[in-house]
Design a protein around this motif. Structure first.
Motif, short mmCIF file in Angstrom:
data_model
loop_
_atom_site.label_atom_id
_atom_site.label_comp_id
_atom_site.label_asym_id
_atom_site.label_seq_id
_atom_site.Cartn_x
_atom_site.Cartn_y
_atom_site.Cartn_z
N LEU A 433 0.84 -1.20 0.00
CA LEU A 433 0.00 0.00 0.00
C LEU A 433 0.87 1.25 0.00
O LEU A 433 0.57 2.23 -0.67
CB LEU A 433 -0.93 0.00 1.22
N PHE A 458 -6.64 -2.63 -1.76
CA PHE A 458 -7.35 -2.09 -0.60
C PHE A 458 -8.34 -1.01 -1.02
O PHE A 458 -9.46 -0.94 -0.51
CB PHE A 458 -6.34 -1.52 0.39
N GLN A 461 -11.39 -2.46 -2.79
CA GLN A 461 -12.17 -3.39 -1.98
C GLN A 461 -13.39 -2.72 -1.35
O GLN A 461 -14.41 -3.34 -1.12
CB GLN A 461 -11.27 -3.96 -0.88
N LEU A 507 -2.16 -6.60 4.94
CA LEU A 507 -3.26 -5.85 4.33
C LEU A 507 -3.81 -6.53 3.10
O LEU A 507 -5.00 -6.40 2.78
CB LEU A 507 -2.78 -4.43 3.98
N THR A 508 -2.97 -7.28 2.40
CA THR A 508 -3.44 -7.96 1.19
C THR A 508 -4.39 -9.08 1.52
O THR A 508 -5.13 -9.59 0.64
CB THR A 508 -2.24 -8.54 0.38
#
Length: 510
Positions: A433, A458, A461, A507-508
């Motif tokens: 990110l 992100f 999403q 985060l993925t």
């Protein structure tokens, strides 16, 4: 004593009348011309009107718009059109004897009436006179017959009567439709708010008395002292700039707005010229970028002097001088003793416990629904720590990625100056990110580059990320993470960068 003849002049090249229909105008400005005339008649004869009514007098203007029956009527109980101004009222561009009021160009009634209709009549009785006069203007006849005069029909009435009635018939395509009525009401209430608020004017549209509701001013502590005393965030303005001046106030809204209440209303001679209803004046130098907290919070009212206005009183002529005046006013509201400008940008209204409770319940329900979906999956994603090889590979990839925008900010922290260069990239192949690189770590100035990947999964999403303001909270969090990583080694933390690396990795899979 001066007397009115049986005819009144409308002398002009008659073909010009047909062009009035094509003028760039708006319905509320056109109707406003008739209101202006009535208000000015009242202003010029206020003492006499109150005297003959034993002090129990209020100016009333009643506008009826009936598109189904094809007419607009404007009736007022002002002082009427007297002998001294009667000829001027009908002859185009014949400036009134006193042009310091609201009817200064001698064009308003004529252009507005023709813009809205083919046939219009004016019946008026002036205070202190014994004669009622009626004139009809038929656009087709005037053009076809090249008329330069109109007949005046006169009749005797009581000396104390006073009124003007205007009827517009055979309405043009410029006339308002029924679905425009609400907007017309709001604009006219906004334009004539000073007269309405003072109680001197009762303005009706289709029998509805128009009202103007003042926006609520922010009552809150200074953003730098959240627990300090509450202040009313409204600053009086009394500023002179060469031949120009501005008086009024600039304030902050209690509740942010993006379309109607935010922005500035600019007055001249007591009525709004720019900034009625949802068409506020929002100069960038004062209100900031569209969508910013300052843009949503700043509002105000300023009475301007020294500026000229357009023929329909819908804009000011000296645009550059007006912008210069706004720059000066920005300085006025940015002083340290009452930092209204900073408060507009930085103040955040605390969320109530009830609000936080509702948000928490919704988040929990959302997470529960997400967990149900995850349980269907065959495999649970593994949260493995990123390897040095992956870090090296990503650095090589970043060399090929071009920045699509950047911003440099200097932050003093722990005795050092951090020169932070924030770059935005759009690179689906980069799995992080955000990334961080220290370019120069010498002396007291440290140059840092951190790149935010707008193509990261992100952002796609969640549907919330559409406007730039949607991204701002995430960008602020990333900047804070960058600063935390930079000063962590000075506080004894080893391998502080691992938090960023693992953050990007986890985060993925969120």
């Amino acid at each position: 004593m001066m007397k009115i003849d049986d005819k009144v002049s409308i002398k002009i090249q008659t073909g010009v009348y047909g062009q009035f229909r094509n003028l760039n105008n708006k319905v509320w400005y056109a109707l406003g011309e008739f209101v202006d005339n009535a208000v000015q008649s009242y202003e010029n004869n206020k003492s006499q009107l109150k005297k003959i009514h034993d002090g129990q007098y209020t100016l009333e203007i009643k506008i009826e718009i009936n598109r189904d029956k094809g007419f607009i009527s404007i009736k007022d109980n002002a002082a009427g059109i007297g002998l001294d101004n009667y000829y001027r009222a009908f002859e185009p561009a014949h400036i009134p004897l006193n042009n310091t009021g609201l009817h200064e160009y001698g064009m308003g009634m004529k252009t507005a009436a023709i813009w809205l209709s083919d046939i219009w009549t004016v019946k008026t009785k002036a205070l202190g006179e014994t004669e009622e006069r009626l004139v009809e203007f038929n656009l087709k006849k005037v053009i076809d017959e090249k008329k330069e005069v109109l007949e005046v029909i006169k009749s005797s009435v009581n000396v104390n009567d006073h009124y003007t009635e205007i009827w517009l018939k055979q309405l043009s395509q410029n006339a308002p439709s029924n679905n425009q009525l609400d907007k017309i009401k709001r604009h006219l209430a906004s334009i004539y708010r000073n007269f309405i608020r003072s109680g001197e004017l009762k303005l009706y549209i289709n029998s509805e008395l128009l009202k103007f509701n003042n926006p609520k001013v922010l009552l809150a502590p200074y953003y730098k002292d959240p627990k300090g005393e509450q202040r009313l965030w409204k600053q009086e303005i009394d500023y002179t700039f060469g031949k120009y001046s501005a008086k009024g106030f600039i304030g902050l809204l209690q509740t942010m707005s993006t379309s109607k209440e935010n922005g500035i209303s600019l007055f001249r001679r007591g009525r709004v010229i720019v900034g009625s209803h949802d068409e506020k004046y929002r100069p960038k130098v004062l209100c900031g970028q569209i969508g910013s907290p300052r843009y949503k919070r700043i509002f105000g009212e300023l009475e301007l002097d020294g500026f000229g206005v357009s023929f329909n009183k819908g804009s000011f002529i000296e645009v550059e001088d007006l912008e210069a005046l706004m720059k000066a006013i920005k300085i006025e509201v940015s002083n340290e003793s009452f930092d209204l400008y900073g408060q507009a940008e930085k103040y955040v209204k605390p969320k109530s416990n009830q609000h936080n409770l509702q948000v928490a319940k919704k988040l929990i329900n959302s997470f529960k629904q997400s967990k149900i979906k995850d349980e269907v999956k065959e495999e649970t994603p593994s949260y493995t720590v990123i390897t040095p090889a992956e870090v090296a590979y990503q650095k090589e990839q970043l060399k090929e990625v071009k920045s699509i925008g950047s911003y440099v900010d200097k932050v003093p922290l722990k005795g050092n100056i951090y020169e932070l260069k924030q770059e935005f990239i759009t690179a689906p192949e980069i799995k992080s990110l955000y990334t961080l690189e220290i370019l120069d770590n010498n002396n007291h100035t440290r140059k840092i580059v951190y790149k935010i990947n707008l193509a990261h999964p992100f952002f796609s999403q969640f549907e919330r990320f559409k406007r730039d303001s949607d991204y701002q909270p995430i960008v602020a969090i990333i900047k804070s993470l960058v600063l935390a990583e930079l000063i962590a080694p000075e506080e004894g933390t080893l391998n502080a960068g691992n938090i960023r690396l693992n953050f990007n990795k986890f985060l993925t899979n969120v």
